[in-house]
Enzyme design. Sequence first.
Site, PDB file in Angstrom:
ATOM      1  N   TYR A 146      -0.934   1.522   1.081  1.00 37.37           N
ATOM      2  CA  TYR A 146      -1.916   0.968   1.737  1.00 37.37           C
ATOM      3  C   TYR A 146      -2.376   2.452   2.695  1.00 37.37           C
ATOM      4  O   TYR A 146      -1.344   3.216   3.299  1.00 37.37           O
ATOM      5  CB  TYR A 146      -1.314  -0.169   2.695  1.00 37.37           C
ATOM      6  CG  TYR A 146      -2.411  -0.299   3.703  1.00 37.37           C
ATOM      7  CD1 TYR A 146      -3.539  -0.996   3.675  1.00 37.37           C
ATOM      8  CD2 TYR A 146      -2.365  -0.162   5.183  1.00 37.37           C
ATOM      9  CE1 TYR A 146      -4.394  -1.501   4.371  1.00 37.37           C
ATOM     10  CE2 TYR A 146      -3.317  -0.449   6.294  1.00 37.37           C
ATOM     11  CZ  TYR A 146      -4.440  -1.127   5.829  1.00 37.37           C
ATOM     12  OH  TYR A 146      -5.220  -1.574   6.807  1.00 37.37           O
ATOM     13  N   ASP A 241       0.075  10.572   3.052  1.00 36.60           N
ATOM     14  CA  ASP A 241      -0.153   9.571   4.250  1.00 36.60           C
ATOM     15  C   ASP A 241       1.059   9.398   4.809  1.00 36.60           C
ATOM     16  O   ASP A 241       1.959   8.624   4.170  1.00 36.60           O
ATOM     17  CB  ASP A 241      -1.123   8.317   3.558  1.00 36.60           C
ATOM     18  CG  ASP A 241      -1.128   7.378   4.736  1.00 36.60           C
ATOM     19  OD1 ASP A 241      -0.676   7.550   5.926  1.00 36.60           O
ATOM     20  OD2 ASP A 241      -1.874   6.496   4.367  1.00 36.60           O
ATOM     21  N   LYS A 276       0.647   6.147  14.274  1.00 37.26           N
ATOM     22  CA  LYS A 276       1.961   5.066  14.704  1.00 37.26           C
ATOM     23  C   LYS A 276       2.790   5.899  15.876  1.00 37.26           C
ATOM     24  O   LYS A 276       2.731   5.942  16.989  1.00 37.26           O
ATOM     25  CB  LYS A 276       2.814   4.509  13.411  1.00 37.26           C
ATOM     26  CG  LYS A 276       1.703   3.600  12.751  1.00 37.26           C
ATOM     27  CD  LYS A 276       2.301   2.633  11.610  1.00 37.26           C
ATOM     28  CE  LYS A 276       1.312   1.837  10.934  1.00 37.26           C
ATOM     29  NZ  LYS A 276       1.549   0.490  10.618  1.00 37.26           N
TER      30      LYS A 276
HETATM   31  N1  PMP Z   1      -1.608   4.411   6.071  1.00 37.73           N
HETATM   32  C1  PMP Z   1      -0.655   3.940   6.394  1.00 37.73           C
HETATM   33  C2  PMP Z   1       0.642   4.437   5.233  1.00 37.73           C
HETATM   34  C3  PMP Z   1      -0.210   2.697   6.992  1.00 37.73           C
HETATM   35  O1  PMP Z   1       0.889   2.271   6.763  1.00 37.73           O
HETATM   36  C4  PMP Z   1      -1.401   2.277   7.866  1.00 37.73           C
HETATM   37  C5  PMP Z   1      -1.092   1.226   8.536  1.00 37.73           C
HETATM   38  N2  PMP Z   1      -0.142   0.291   8.416  1.00 37.73           N
HETATM   39  C6  PMP Z   1      -2.476   3.044   7.931  1.00 37.73           C
HETATM   40  C7  PMP Z   1      -2.395   4.035   7.006  1.00 37.73           C
HETATM   41  C8  PMP Z   1      -3.618   2.624   8.793  1.00 37.73           C
HETATM   42  O2  PMP Z   1      -3.121   2.748  10.112  1.00 37.73           O
HETATM   43  P1  PMP Z   1      -3.803   1.897  11.347  1.00 37.73           P
HETATM   44  O3  PMP Z   1      -3.598   0.539  11.335  1.00 37.73           O
HETATM   45  O4  PMP Z   1      -3.348   2.712  12.707  1.00 37.73           O
HETATM   46  O5  PMP Z   1      -5.261   2.182  11.076  1.00 37.73           O
END
Ligand code: PMP
Length: 437
Positions: A146, A241, A276
């Site tokens: 994701y 990511d 995060k």
């Molecule tokens: N990349 C990863 C690996 C994530 O786990 C998440 C959120 N769970 C995101 C991007 C998106 O981050 P946000 O919810 O702060 O937009």
Amino acid sequence: MNARTESARLYKAAQQHIVGGVNSPSRSFKAVGGGAPVFMKRAEGAYFWDVDGNRYLDYLAAFGPIITGHAHPHVTEAIVRAAQNGTLYGTPTEGEVALAQRLKEAIPSMDKVRFVNSGTEAVMTTIRVARAATGRNKIVKFAGCYHGHSDLVLVAAGSGPSTLGIPDSAGIPVSIASEVITVPFNDTDGLKLALERWGDDVAAVMIEPIVGNFGMVMPKPGFLEEVCRMARAAGALVIYDEVITAFRFHYGTTQTYAAAFADFAAIEPDLTALGKIIGGGLPIGAYGGRREVMAQVAPLGPAYQAGTMAGNPASIAAGLACLDVLREPGVYARMEALAIRLADGLRSSADRHGVPLTINRIGGALSTHFCDHPVTNYDEAQDTDGERFARFFREMLERGIYLAPSKYEAWFLTTAHTDADIDATLEAADASFKAIR
Ligand code: PMP
């Protein structure tokens, strides 16, 4: 446990005013049988309290950011101080420089950093920058990873291992989905096929180098090295990511995770997306990477990206304070030791009650898969007993243990969890396994 009547009342009201009653679908209980989610009122350390006065031990950690526990005094003080000095200037500030420097010290591949407001924004912009740097359009991603909710990355695999994507959401044009190729995680054959077919058009290969979104999943030995090598051979950039994984298992990213990867140079990304933890519980995202690639970004280069709230003083202060806590010696070893005890205890308890369970643990995070096969890719994570997980989730909730309401999400330890918390969790888990066997 008090009846959750106030949560039920608020959920009814929320549904009148907020779409689906929640401000992020992952907060609803849809994946665990539906009904009212728990409305929380207050949190401190490893616990939160709902509006009906019930206390829960928290393994959600707000889907990752709350690694120092809730309302950590050092983080809270930093936020209060920042707020007292004004919440937003629309000018550069000293704190941004300090946090950027901290990130660079911990992440060797980051020559330059830019702060944004969320992981979604960070990822979205790395794609634009990669396209600007390569003059190509296509993106390769891995099934089940994701990357936030922007158009390009909300695209799933087509019917084969390396077909062009189909949108995972309504509202995404097929023309955009056709720029995305999804291949299986932990399988270099899929990537090889994709790059053979479309390699000349691929701007970047995007990956969660350690997966946090279909359980915790490590790359198999050599997989990341091979992903980086193949991407580069095709002239594509590598984007990590690390929105979930950065500062989760140790003070750094996958790239510097010495417990798992000896040869950092072999797995160095061109761009990394963060979020995060680096905001200490306030909204943040960041991306960064090699100097020449980041030189694409405005005002230096032609790739535009901006943000009214970007680098806001409170998020930056909270992020710095959170990293202060994480920099203290022994912090990660303590979280890992608790996670090991937790994983071992859950495993033997599930065994005792004849409940098939696969646990993937990485550092102070673990995922529980109700199945009897290993989970190394998305297909294996999907092929687990979601209905049984839902029952386990409810049993744990009734015993005051709050897990993420999805079979794919991790359990996160924080610096606030204690051995006594693990004891209490294992006791609740034993009764819960017994109830669902
Ligand atoms: N990349 C990863 C690996 C994530 O786990 C998440 C959120 N769970 C995101 C991007 C998106 O981050 P946000 O919810 O702060 O937009």
